[in-house]
Design a protein around this motif. Sequence first.
Motif, PDB file in Angstrom:
ATOM      1  N   GLU A  43      16.093 -20.499 -33.049  1.00 29.37           N
ATOM      2  CA  GLU A  43      15.908 -20.469 -31.593  1.00 29.37           C
ATOM      3  C   GLU A  43      14.421 -20.515 -31.242  1.00 29.37           C
ATOM      4  OE1 GLU A  43      17.067 -17.767 -27.694  1.00 29.37           O
ATOM      5  OE2 GLU A  43      18.025 -17.322 -29.615  1.00 29.37           O
ATOM      6  N   LEU A  44      13.600 -19.804 -31.997  1.00 31.14           N
ATOM      7  CA  LEU A  44      12.154 -19.814 -31.798  1.00 31.14           C
ATOM      8  C   LEU A  44      11.597 -21.226 -31.955  1.00 31.14           C
ATOM      9  CD1 LEU A  44       9.480 -18.257 -31.409  1.00 31.14           C
ATOM     10  CD2 LEU A  44       9.436 -17.912 -33.879  1.00 31.14           C
ATOM     11  N   ALA A  45      11.998 -21.927 -33.017  1.00 34.88           N
ATOM     12  CA  ALA A  45      11.527 -23.291 -33.254  1.00 34.88           C
ATOM     13  C   ALA A  45      11.971 -24.207 -32.106  1.00 34.88           C
ATOM     14  CB  ALA A  45      12.050 -23.807 -34.591  1.00 34.88           C
ATOM     15  N   LYS A  46      13.211 -24.020 -31.652  1.00 37.30           N
ATOM     16  CA  LYS A  46      13.733 -24.844 -30.557  1.00 37.30           C
ATOM     17  C   LYS A  46      12.940 -24.612 -29.272  1.00 37.30           C
ATOM     18  CE  LYS A  46      17.950 -25.648 -27.928  1.00 37.30           C
ATOM     19  NZ  LYS A  46      19.282 -25.167 -27.643  1.00 37.30           N
ATOM     20  N   VAL A  47      12.649 -23.370 -28.925  1.00 33.07           N
ATOM     21  CA  VAL A  47      11.891 -23.055 -27.711  1.00 33.07           C
ATOM     22  C   VAL A  47      10.475 -23.602 -27.811  1.00 33.07           C
ATOM     23  CG1 VAL A  47      10.939 -21.173 -26.324  1.00 33.07           C
ATOM     24  CG2 VAL A  47      13.307 -21.058 -27.106  1.00 33.07           C
ATOM     25  N   GLU A  49       9.532 -26.206 -29.512  1.00 31.67           N
ATOM     26  CA  GLU A  49       9.633 -27.662 -29.374  1.00 31.67           C
ATOM     27  C   GLU A  49       9.829 -28.044 -27.906  1.00 31.67           C
ATOM     28  OE1 GLU A  49      12.758 -31.116 -30.700  1.00 31.67           O
ATOM     29  OE2 GLU A  49      12.404 -29.506 -32.126  1.00 31.67           O
ATOM     30  N   GLU A  50      10.648 -27.298 -27.165  1.00 34.59           N
ATOM     31  CA  GLU A  50      10.848 -27.565 -25.743  1.00 34.59           C
ATOM     32  C   GLU A  50       9.551 -27.383 -24.970  1.00 34.59           C
ATOM     33  OE1 GLU A  50      13.977 -24.912 -24.579  1.00 34.59           O
ATOM     34  OE2 GLU A  50      15.566 -26.207 -25.371  1.00 34.59           O
ATOM     35  N   VAL A  57       5.301 -33.928 -21.024  1.00 35.64           N
ATOM     36  CA  VAL A  57       5.815 -34.491 -19.775  1.00 35.64           C
ATOM     37  C   VAL A  57       4.884 -34.127 -18.620  1.00 35.64           C
ATOM     38  CG1 VAL A  57       7.700 -34.347 -18.093  1.00 35.64           C
ATOM     39  CG2 VAL A  57       8.217 -34.555 -20.527  1.00 35.64           C
ATOM     40  N   LEU A  58       4.421 -32.878 -18.599  1.00 32.19           N
ATOM     41  CA  LEU A  58       3.496 -32.442 -17.544  1.00 32.19           C
ATOM     42  C   LEU A  58       2.202 -33.243 -17.590  1.00 32.19           C
ATOM     43  CD1 LEU A  58       2.819 -30.508 -15.248  1.00 32.19           C
ATOM     44  CD2 LEU A  58       1.986 -28.884 -16.958  1.00 32.19           C
ATOM     45  N   ALA A  59       1.661 -33.460 -18.779  1.00 31.69           N
ATOM     46  CA  ALA A  59       0.425 -34.236 -18.912  1.00 31.69           C
ATOM     47  C   ALA A  59       0.641 -35.664 -18.400  1.00 31.69           C
ATOM     48  CB  ALA A  59      -0.043 -34.246 -20.362  1.00 31.69           C
ATOM     49  N   ALA A  60       1.777 -36.255 -18.711  1.00 35.84           N
ATOM     50  CA  ALA A  60       2.074 -37.610 -18.241  1.00 35.84           C
ATOM     51  C   ALA A  60       2.196 -37.635 -16.716  1.00 35.84           C
ATOM     52  CB  ALA A  60       3.356 -38.121 -18.897  1.00 35.84           C
TER      53      ALA A  60
END
Length: 184
Positions: A43-47, A49-50, A57-60
Amino acid sequence: MEPRREQGLLRTDSIPEVGEDAAATVGMAETLSEEEQDELRRELAKVEEEIQTLSQVLAAKEKHLAEIKRKLGINSLQELKQNITKSWQDVTSTAAYKRTSETLSQAGQKASAAFSTVGSVITKKLEDVKNSPTFKSFEEKVENLKFKVGGNKPAGGDFGEVLNSAANASATETIAEQTQEETH
């Protein structure tokens, strides 16, 4: 799992604070099974990565926003002016600002009235001085001086004219004396 050690109402184990990593909490990792720890790591790795994806996405989106602003001719100075204008409008629409503005307006009106009163008091005092016996005596002496210096001209005019006349006469006498000294 280990039984909790409690003494009355006080607990002896620590409670993780909000945002604190559960695996880093002393004693907490010991109470989780190996399977629960693996699940939390996934779950830590998934969060993480998100979060990375959202950052990209924010930078774009920020880059796209800057490009649109550039095409519209909106620069930082214009944005700052707009932000200041909006902030000022927000401030002036608050109840506190309106109350303060009304209070200052009332204070200004009271100060204006006070200055007007002070002005009338000063005017009255000056009139009192002008009508005082001392001032009348001084005025008469200046009139006599004017009569002596100016000759048989009719007395009259206001006090300012009398002073100007006396000053002119005094200056004329000084010039006449200097001319006589130069000729001798």
